[in-house]
Write a protein that holds these residues in place. Structure first.
Motif, PDB file in Angstrom:
ATOM      1  N   VAL A   1       0.845  -1.201   0.000  1.00  0.00           N
ATOM      2  CA  VAL A   1       0.000   0.000   0.000  1.00  0.00           C
ATOM      3  C   VAL A   1       0.880   1.250   0.000  1.00  0.00           C
ATOM      4  O   VAL A   1       0.614   2.216  -0.731  1.00  0.00           O
ATOM      5  N   LEU A   2       1.940   1.242   0.797  1.00  0.00           N
ATOM      6  CA  LEU A   2       2.843   2.396   0.838  1.00  0.00           C
ATOM      7  C   LEU A   2       3.577   2.548  -0.488  1.00  0.00           C
ATOM      8  O   LEU A   2       3.834   3.677  -0.928  1.00  0.00           O
ATOM      9  N   ARG A   3       3.911   1.452  -1.140  1.00  0.00           N
ATOM     10  CA  ARG A   3       4.607   1.527  -2.429  1.00  0.00           C
ATOM     11  C   ARG A   3       3.716   2.213  -3.472  1.00  0.00           C
ATOM     12  O   ARG A   3       4.181   3.080  -4.227  1.00  0.00           O
ATOM     13  N   ILE A   4       2.442   1.841  -3.511  1.00  0.00           N
ATOM     14  CA  ILE A   4       1.520   2.473  -4.460  1.00  0.00           C
ATOM     15  C   ILE A   4       1.310   3.941  -4.099  1.00  0.00           C
ATOM     16  O   ILE A   4       1.209   4.811  -4.976  1.00  0.00           O
ATOM     17  N   THR A   5       1.266   4.244  -2.807  1.00  0.00           N
ATOM     18  CA  THR A   5       1.093   5.630  -2.364  1.00  0.00           C
ATOM     19  C   THR A   5       2.260   6.496  -2.830  1.00  0.00           C
ATOM     20  O   THR A   5       2.058   7.595  -3.376  1.00  0.00           O
ATOM     21  N   LEU A   6       3.479   6.022  -2.651  1.00  0.00           N
ATOM     22  CA  LEU A   6       4.659   6.782  -3.071  1.00  0.00           C
ATOM     23  C   LEU A   6       4.744   6.856  -4.597  1.00  0.00           C
ATOM     24  O   LEU A   6       5.160   7.880  -5.153  1.00  0.00           O
TER      25      LEU A   6
ATOM     26  N   MET B   1      -5.487   8.479 -10.024  1.00  0.00           N
ATOM     27  CA  MET B   1      -4.507   7.637 -10.702  1.00  0.00           C
ATOM     28  C   MET B   1      -4.583   6.200 -10.215  1.00  0.00           C
ATOM     29  O   MET B   1      -4.477   5.253 -11.023  1.00  0.00           O
ATOM     30  N   ALA B   2      -4.762   6.009  -8.922  1.00  0.00           N
ATOM     31  CA  ALA B   2      -4.748   4.652  -8.376  1.00  0.00           C
ATOM     32  C   ALA B   2      -5.737   4.540  -7.231  1.00  0.00           C
ATOM     33  O   ALA B   2      -6.077   5.530  -6.571  1.00  0.00           O
ATOM     34  N   ARG B   3      -6.201   3.325  -7.021  1.00  0.00           N
ATOM     35  CA  ARG B   3      -7.051   3.010  -5.875  1.00  0.00           C
ATOM     36  C   ARG B   3      -6.415   1.856  -5.111  1.00  0.00           C
ATOM     37  O   ARG B   3      -5.984   0.866  -5.706  1.00  0.00           O
ATOM     38  N   VAL B   4      -6.347   1.997  -3.795  1.00  0.00           N
ATOM     39  CA  VAL B   4      -5.806   0.933  -2.958  1.00  0.00           C
ATOM     40  C   VAL B   4      -6.780   0.636  -1.823  1.00  0.00           C
ATOM     41  O   VAL B   4      -7.633   1.462  -1.484  1.00  0.00           O
ATOM     42  N   SER B   5      -6.650  -0.544  -1.265  1.00  0.00           N
ATOM     43  CA  SER B   5      -7.395  -0.931  -0.074  1.00  0.00           C
ATOM     44  C   SER B   5      -6.389  -1.241   1.026  1.00  0.00           C
ATOM     45  O   SER B   5      -5.434  -2.002   0.789  1.00  0.00           O
TER      46      SER B   5
ATOM     47  N   VAL C   1       1.253   4.839 -17.676  1.00  0.00           N
ATOM     48  CA  VAL C   1       2.646   5.074 -18.075  1.00  0.00           C
ATOM     49  C   VAL C   1       3.373   5.903 -17.022  1.00  0.00           C
ATOM     50  O   VAL C   1       4.514   5.591 -16.631  1.00  0.00           O
ATOM     51  N   ARG C   2       2.726   6.957 -16.532  1.00  0.00           N
ATOM     52  CA  ARG C   2       3.358   7.794 -15.504  1.00  0.00           C
ATOM     53  C   ARG C   2       3.615   7.000 -14.226  1.00  0.00           C
ATOM     54  O   ARG C   2       4.673   7.126 -13.598  1.00  0.00           O
ATOM     55  N   ALA C   3       2.652   6.186 -13.831  1.00  0.00           N
ATOM     56  CA  ALA C   3       2.825   5.378 -12.629  1.00  0.00           C
ATOM     57  C   ALA C   3       3.938   4.349 -12.817  1.00  0.00           C
ATOM     58  O   ALA C   3       4.731   4.098 -11.895  1.00  0.00           O
ATOM     59  N   ALA C   4       4.033   3.764 -14.008  1.00  0.00           N
ATOM     60  CA  ALA C   4       5.083   2.774 -14.279  1.00  0.00           C
ATOM     61  C   ALA C   4       6.466   3.409 -14.199  1.00  0.00           C
ATOM     62  O   ALA C   4       7.423   2.792 -13.709  1.00  0.00           O
ATOM     63  N   ARG C   5       6.579   4.645 -14.668  1.00  0.00           N
ATOM     64  CA  ARG C   5       7.861   5.353 -14.554  1.00  0.00           C
ATOM     65  C   ARG C   5       8.257   5.526 -13.083  1.00  0.00           C
ATOM     66  O   ARG C   5       9.411   5.284 -12.694  1.00  0.00           O
ATOM     67  N   ALA C   6       7.302   5.971 -12.268  1.00  0.00           N
ATOM     68  CA  ALA C   6       7.598   6.173 -10.850  1.00  0.00           C
ATOM     69  C   ALA C   6       7.913   4.850 -10.163  1.00  0.00           C
ATOM     70  O   ALA C   6       8.817   4.775  -9.329  1.00  0.00           O
TER      71      ALA C   6
ATOM     72  N   PRO D   1       7.946  -4.787 -18.276  1.00  0.00           N
ATOM     73  CA  PRO D   1       6.549  -5.240 -18.277  1.00  0.00           C
ATOM     74  C   PRO D   1       5.985  -5.533 -16.891  1.00  0.00           C
ATOM     75  O   PRO D   1       4.796  -5.325 -16.643  1.00  0.00           O
ATOM     76  N   ASP D   2       6.829  -6.004 -15.978  1.00  0.00           N
ATOM     77  CA  ASP D   2       6.352  -6.296 -14.621  1.00  0.00           C
ATOM     78  C   ASP D   2       5.788  -5.053 -13.944  1.00  0.00           C
ATOM     79  O   ASP D   2       4.829  -5.145 -13.160  1.00  0.00           O
ATOM     80  N   ASP D   3       6.383  -3.883 -14.211  1.00  0.00           N
ATOM     81  CA  ASP D   3       5.868  -2.645 -13.629  1.00  0.00           C
ATOM     82  C   ASP D   3       4.433  -2.404 -14.072  1.00  0.00           C
ATOM     83  O   ASP D   3       3.567  -2.052 -13.256  1.00  0.00           O
ATOM     84  N   VAL D   4       4.174  -2.592 -15.352  1.00  0.00           N
ATOM     85  CA  VAL D   4       2.836  -2.380 -15.896  1.00  0.00           C
ATOM     86  C   VAL D   4       1.858  -3.390 -15.315  1.00  0.00           C
ATOM     87  O   VAL D   4       0.726  -3.048 -14.935  1.00  0.00           O
ATOM     88  N   GLN D   5       2.283  -4.637 -15.204  1.00  0.00           N
ATOM     89  CA  GLN D   5       1.396  -5.681 -14.703  1.00  0.00           C
ATOM     90  C   GLN D   5       1.031  -5.463 -13.240  1.00  0.00           C
ATOM     91  O   GLN D   5      -0.125  -5.650 -12.844  1.00  0.00           O
ATOM     92  N   VAL D   6       1.998  -5.063 -12.436  1.00  0.00           N
ATOM     93  CA  VAL D   6       1.729  -4.815 -11.019  1.00  0.00           C
ATOM     94  C   VAL D   6       0.765  -3.654 -10.835  1.00  0.00           C
ATOM     95  O   VAL D   6      -0.098  -3.671  -9.953  1.00  0.00           O
ATOM     96  N   LEU D   7       0.888  -2.641 -11.682  1.00  0.00           N
ATOM     97  CA  LEU D   7       0.095  -1.419 -11.523  1.00  0.00           C
ATOM     98  C   LEU D   7      -1.248  -1.482 -12.242  1.00  0.00           C
ATOM     99  O   LEU D   7      -2.106  -0.625 -12.001  1.00  0.00           O
ATOM    100  N   ALA D   8      -1.449  -2.460 -13.104  1.00  0.00           N
ATOM    101  CA  ALA D   8      -2.667  -2.490 -13.924  1.00  0.00           C
ATOM    102  C   ALA D   8      -3.931  -2.504 -13.071  1.00  0.00           C
ATOM    103  O   ALA D   8      -4.878  -1.754 -13.355  1.00  0.00           O
ATOM    104  N   VAL D   9      -3.971  -3.311 -12.033  1.00  0.00           N
ATOM    105  CA  VAL D   9      -5.179  -3.383 -11.198  1.00  0.00           C
ATOM    106  C   VAL D   9      -5.404  -2.095 -10.406  1.00  0.00           C
ATOM    107  O   VAL D   9      -6.491  -1.512 -10.485  1.00  0.00           O
ATOM    108  N   PRO D  10      -4.423  -1.586  -9.641  1.00  0.00           N
ATOM    109  CA  PRO D  10      -4.688  -0.343  -8.904  1.00  0.00           C
ATOM    110  C   PRO D  10      -4.943   0.873  -9.783  1.00  0.00           C
ATOM    111  O   PRO D  10      -5.652   1.799  -9.375  1.00  0.00           O
ATOM    112  N   VAL D  11      -4.405   0.895 -11.004  1.00  0.00           N
ATOM    113  CA  VAL D  11      -4.577   2.063 -11.873  1.00  0.00           C
ATOM    114  C   VAL D  11      -5.836   1.952 -12.727  1.00  0.00           C
ATOM    115  O   VAL D  11      -6.494   2.963 -12.993  1.00  0.00           O
TER     116      VAL D  11
END
Length: 330
Positions: free
Chosen positions: A42-47, A184-188, A268-273, A285-295
Motif C-alpha cells: 500500500v505504501l509503495r503504491i502511495t509513493l 490515478m490509483a485506488r488501494v485498499s 505510463v506515468r505510474a510505471a515510470r515512478a 513489463p512487470d511494472d505495468v502488470q503490477v500497476l494495472a489493477v490499482p490504476v
C-alpha cells in the motif's frame, strides 16, 4: 551512483538520479511506517502516485487506517496539508473557496478553500453529493480553480488523497465516473496482520505516533524527484503493451465501460515512478502488470454477465493480463 542525463518527452536534458529517488522514498516510507505498520505494498503504491503527480483513492471499511495513512503522508512531507470532511450538506464553495464582499472597502476578497494546499485529504469523499464531488474535477485534472470568472493556479506538488467507504454502506454515494477517472490509483488498506495489530496496541496505547512523526523531505525535493521521474525511459514495446492492455478493457465482453485515454497516460506515468522506486532508469513489463489493477480497475464497470457471475473489475483486469502477450527485451 545511478546518475545520468535522460531526455524527457519535451526534449530537454534532465539529470536522473534514481539513487536519490530511492533514498528519499525510503525515508518517507520509514516515517509513515511508524504510524501504519505491515502495509508495504500500500505504501509503495502511495509513493508511486505521489512521484507520478497523481491522486490516490483509498477505499475500505471504517477503522482500518485510511485517514491515518493520508495524514501520515502529509506529515512525512514538509508541505501544506488541508483536510475536508465530506458530508451530505457540504457545498462546492466549501472546497474551492468563495469571494466575500467587504462593505468598508467596497470590493470582493477571495477566501481560498482547503483545496489550495499541496496535499488535500478528502475524508469519506463518497458521503457528499455528486454536485459537491464535482468541485474537485477541475483542480484534480488541470491543477487550477475557476471562481467568479478568475482562474487561480494551485501549488505544486498537488495531490488529492481521498478515502471512501464501500458503496454498499449506509449514507454513501457512488463516485461519478469522471471523478473516479481522475484518481490515478485506488488501494485498499485491509485489516492488519495479527502481529501488526499487537504492535499497534503497544505503540498507540502510550502515545499518538502521528504527533511525533517528523518530516522526511520537503516540497522542493519532491518537485525535483517528480521532474526526474518524468524522464524514466519507456521503450516503444512497453508503450504498445500499455495501449494494448487499455484497449483490451474497451473490447472485453465482460466490461460495460473500459479504461479511458487518461488511464493510459496514468499507467505510463505510474510505471515510470514504480521503476524509479525500484532503482531503475527504465520501465519493464512487470511494472505495468503490477500497476494495472490499482490504476485501471476503479475506472471500469463490469457488464451484466460479469455481475451475475460476481466478477469484480480487479478479477477481469487480472484475466486480461494473463491473456495479453508480454513484450520481449527492448
Amino acid at each position: 551512483m545511478s546518475l545520468g542525463t535522460h531526455h524527457d518527452d519535451r526534449g530537454g536534458g534532465v539529470p536522473l538520479d534514481v539513487g536519490a529517488i530511492v533514498t528519499v522514498a525510503d525515508r518517507i516510507r520509514s516515517a509513515i511506517e511508524t504510524v501504519i505498520e505491515g502495509k508495504p505494498e500500500v505504501l509503495r503504491i502511495t509513493l508511486t502516485t505521489l512521484l507520478a503527480e497523481g491522486h490516490l483513492l483509498i477505499e475500505d471499511v471504517p477503522g482500518v487506517g485510511k485517514t491515518m495513512l493520508a495524514k501520515a503522508l502529509g506529515r512525512a512531507v514538509d508541505c501544506s496539508v488541508q483536510r475536508v470532511q465530506f458530508t451530505p450538506d457540504l457545498l462546492p464553495s466549501d472546497i474551492t473557496g468563495v469571494s466575500v464582499f467587504h462593505q468598508d472597502r467596497k470590493e470582493f476578497e477571495f477566501n481560498p478553500g482547503p483545496v489550495f494546499a499541496n496535499i488535500v485529504l478528502g475524508d469519506e469523499i463518497n458521503r457528499a453529493s455528486p454536485k459537491t464531488q464535482s468541485a474537485l474535477l477541475e483542480c484534480m485534472e488541470e491543477r487550477q480553480v475557476s471562481v467568479d470568472g478568475r482562474t487561480r493556479a494551485l501549488e505544486s506538488p498537488f495531490m488529492v488523497v481521498a478515502t471512501q467507504n464501500p458503496t454498499d454502506m449506509e449514507g454513501t454515494y457512488a463516485l461519478p465516473e469522471a471523478q473516479r477517472d481522475r484518481f490515478m490509483a485506488r488501494v485498499s488498506v485491509g485489516y492488519p496482520a495479527p502481529q501488526a495489530e499487537l504492535d499497534m496496541i503497544d505503540s498507540h496505547s502510550s502515545r499518538f505516533p502521528l504527533e511525533s512523526l517528523e518530516p522526511a523531505t520537503d516540497t522542493a525535493q519532491i518537485r525535483s524527484l517528480i521532474d526526474q521521474v518524468r524522464t524514466v525511459h519507456v521503450a516503444p514495446g512497453i508503450r504498445r503493451y500499455v495501449v494494448d492492455l487499455v484497449n483490451a478493457t474497451r473490447t472485453s465482453p465482460e466490461l460495460a465501460l473500459g479504461a479511458s485515454p487518461r488511464a493510459t497516460l496514468h499507467l505510463v506515468r505510474a510505471a515510470r515512478a514504480y521503476a524509479a522506486l525500484d532503482g531503475r532508469h527504465y520501465v519493464v513489463p512487470d511494472d505495468v502488470q503490477v500497476l494495472a489493477v490499482p490504476v485501471l480497475a476503479h475506472r471500469l464497470l463490469p457488464g451484466p454477465e460479469a455481475q451475475m457471475e460476481r466478477l469484480t473489475s480487479e478479477q477481469i483486469v487480472a484475466k486480461i493480463i494473463t491473456r495479453l502477450p508480454v513484450p520481449g527485451p527492448q
